[in-house]
Design an enzyme around this catalytic site. Structure first.
Site, mmCIF file in Angstrom:
data_model
loop_
_atom_site.group_PDB
_atom_site.id
_atom_site.type_symbol
_atom_site.label_atom_id
_atom_site.label_comp_id
_atom_site.label_asym_id
_atom_site.label_seq_id
_atom_site.Cartn_x
_atom_site.Cartn_y
_atom_site.Cartn_z
ATOM 1 N N ASP A 54 0.830 -1.206 0.000
ATOM 2 C CA ASP A 54 0.000 0.000 0.000
ATOM 3 C C ASP A 54 0.866 1.258 0.000
ATOM 4 O O ASP A 54 0.926 1.996 0.984
ATOM 5 C CB ASP A 54 -0.948 -0.017 1.208
ATOM 6 C CG ASP A 54 -1.978 -1.134 1.099
ATOM 7 O OD1 ASP A 54 -2.277 -1.562 -0.026
ATOM 8 O OD2 ASP A 54 -2.480 -1.579 2.144
ATOM 9 N N LYS B 164 0.202 -8.174 -2.403
ATOM 10 C CA LYS B 164 -1.099 -7.611 -2.790
ATOM 11 C C LYS B 164 -0.868 -6.214 -3.348
ATOM 12 O O LYS B 164 -0.261 -5.363 -2.697
ATOM 13 C CB LYS B 164 -2.022 -7.541 -1.584
ATOM 14 C CG LYS B 164 -3.400 -6.998 -1.930
ATOM 15 C CD LYS B 164 -4.343 -7.099 -0.761
ATOM 16 C CE LYS B 164 -4.331 -5.899 0.132
ATOM 17 N NZ LYS B 164 -4.855 -4.662 -0.474
ATOM 18 N N ASP C 223 -5.807 -6.410 -5.904
ATOM 19 C CA ASP C 223 -6.960 -6.110 -5.036
ATOM 20 C C ASP C 223 -7.625 -4.812 -5.475
ATOM 21 O O ASP C 223 -7.434 -3.767 -4.851
ATOM 22 C CB ASP C 223 -6.429 -6.002 -3.595
ATOM 23 C CG ASP C 223 -7.509 -5.673 -2.574
ATOM 24 O OD1 ASP C 223 -8.681 -5.994 -2.821
ATOM 25 O OD2 ASP C 223 -7.164 -5.097 -1.525
ATOM 26 N N LYS D 8 -11.061 -4.733 -6.133
ATOM 27 C CA LYS D 8 -12.441 -4.781 -5.616
ATOM 28 C C LYS D 8 -13.458 -4.207 -6.597
ATOM 29 O O LYS D 8 -14.123 -3.205 -6.313
ATOM 30 C CB LYS D 8 -12.540 -4.015 -4.293
ATOM 31 C CG LYS D 8 -11.611 -4.512 -3.190
ATOM 32 C CD LYS D 8 -11.900 -3.754 -1.893
ATOM 33 C CE LYS D 8 -11.045 -4.195 -0.740
ATOM 34 N NZ LYS D 8 -9.643 -3.811 -0.831
ATOM 35 N N ASP E 26 -19.549 -3.142 -10.242
ATOM 36 C CA ASP E 26 -20.264 -2.413 -11.293
ATOM 37 C C ASP E 26 -21.255 -3.400 -11.912
ATOM 38 O O ASP E 26 -21.430 -4.510 -11.390
ATOM 39 C CB ASP E 26 -19.247 -1.876 -12.326
ATOM 40 C CG ASP E 26 -19.740 -0.606 -13.021
ATOM 41 O OD1 ASP E 26 -20.916 -0.570 -13.425
ATOM 42 O OD2 ASP E 26 -18.951 0.337 -13.167
ATOM 43 N N THR F 173 -13.203 -5.372 6.380
ATOM 44 C CA THR F 173 -12.811 -5.636 7.782
ATOM 45 C C THR F 173 -12.766 -4.357 8.616
ATOM 46 O O THR F 173 -12.664 -4.419 9.834
ATOM 47 C CB THR F 173 -11.433 -6.323 7.829
ATOM 48 O OG1 THR F 173 -10.563 -5.648 6.936
ATOM 49 C CG2 THR F 173 -11.517 -7.766 7.432
ATOM 50 N N GLN G 136 -8.434 -0.792 11.335
ATOM 51 C CA GLN G 136 -9.125 -2.079 11.241
ATOM 52 C C GLN G 136 -10.028 -2.274 12.458
ATOM 53 O O GLN G 136 -9.781 -1.685 13.516
ATOM 54 C CB GLN G 136 -8.113 -3.224 11.156
ATOM 55 C CG GLN G 136 -7.247 -3.198 9.902
ATOM 56 C CD GLN G 136 -8.016 -3.620 8.654
ATOM 57 O OE1 GLN G 136 -9.244 -3.739 8.667
ATOM 58 N NE2 GLN G 136 -7.306 -3.833 7.556
ATOM 59 N N ARG H 212 0.338 -2.733 7.200
ATOM 60 C CA ARG H 212 1.093 -1.856 8.096
ATOM 61 C C ARG H 212 1.958 -2.558 9.137
ATOM 62 O O ARG H 212 3.074 -2.082 9.398
ATOM 63 C CB ARG H 212 0.140 -0.837 8.746
ATOM 64 C CG ARG H 212 -0.270 0.227 7.752
ATOM 65 C CD ARG H 212 -1.520 0.964 8.152
ATOM 66 N NE ARG H 212 -2.701 0.111 8.041
ATOM 67 C CZ ARG H 212 -3.950 0.541 8.205
ATOM 68 N NH1 ARG H 212 -4.181 1.805 8.500
ATOM 69 N NH2 ARG H 212 -4.960 -0.290 8.061
#
Ligand code: C5P
Length: 238
Positions: free
Chosen positions: A11, A33, A60, A62, A65, A124, A194, A215
């Protein structure tokens, strides 16, 4: 030493930061990821880089549509070579089934392996207050299991869910269903944003097949040591 049940979330926004983290983690991590911030800023070259390094990739993004748009979007992404891709289960049965069917058709037409397609159940980060605000009448746990069963019926390979719901999903969907769990926090770690979290070994013991960790590894003073500590904890659950 690596464990392909551990998926580290890249990330970050910049290619250079991603490259640095992948090099720091070296052979301790085999699965990554790639999420929205990195893919939207750097695009397909991230996937090519990870493939060249011999890594597996969970893309990822997601998708959520109408069925045709999701199915065609996934077909465009598949060509880049991810091993797992995902959609939101709340897009419904028809969207998931169209996506899974079209992906399989396209992969066999192209003679390439079809990536696994999984569905996000409930994020989550959603807590009871967020949940109440959505006006849902069932509990989070009930809704997660409902969406997991729907994803399985639509031909998907698994779901993304909180580790706290892994056991109920395993019971409802049988032994071969992938359960990918973010919201992993080693004991004593910062929980960040989270909500429905668990420690690595307990997530696996509850039936998770893959753990997504961001993280707690990326922000650690020594990311490689943090990854190795998590892998060591994972090894206690085979
Ligand atoms: O930093 P942290 O370990 O919380 O990262 C978790 C990762 O998993 C993030 O990339 C987040 O987008 C992702 N994720 C999640 N919950 C989901 C699906 C994905 O936290 N339901």
């Amino acid at each position: 030493m690596s464990d392909d049940r551990l998926i580290v979330a890249l990330d970050v926004h910049k290619f250079s930061d991603m490259e640095k983290l992948v090099h720091t983690l070296g052979d301790s991590v085999s699965y990554y990821k790639v999420g929205m911030e990195l893919f939207y800023s750097e695009g397909a070259k991230v996937i090519s880089f990870l493939k060249e390094q011999g890594k597996s990739i969970f893309l990822d993004l997601k998708l959520h549509d109408i069925p045709n748009t999701v199915a065609e979007g996934l077909c465009s992404l598949m060509v880049q070579g991810a091993d797992i891709m995902n959609v939101h289960a709340s897009g419904g049965y028809t969207m998931m089934k169209t996506a899974a069917d079209r992906l399989h058709e396209k992969a066999s037409e192209m003679g390439i392996p079809c990536p696994k397609l999984i569905a996000v159940t409930i994020l989550t980060s959603i807590n009871q207050e967020d949940w109440a605000g959505l006006g849902m009448s069932s509990s989070i746990g009930e809704q997660v299991v409902r969406l997991a069963k729907l994803a399985q019926k639509a031909g998907l390979d698994g779901v993304v869910a909180s580790p706290q719901e892994a056991a109920a999903i395993r019971k409802a969907c049988g032994p071969d269903f992938l359960i990918v769990t973010p919201g992993i926090r080693p004991v004593g770690a910062n929980i960040d944003d989270q909500s429905r979290i668990a420690a690595p070994a307990s997530a696996l013991a509850n039936g998770a097949t893959h753990l997504v960790v961001g993280r707690p590894i990326r922000s650690a003073e020594d990311p490689r040591a943090a990854a190795e500590a998590i892998i060591k904890e994972m090894e206690s659950v085979k």
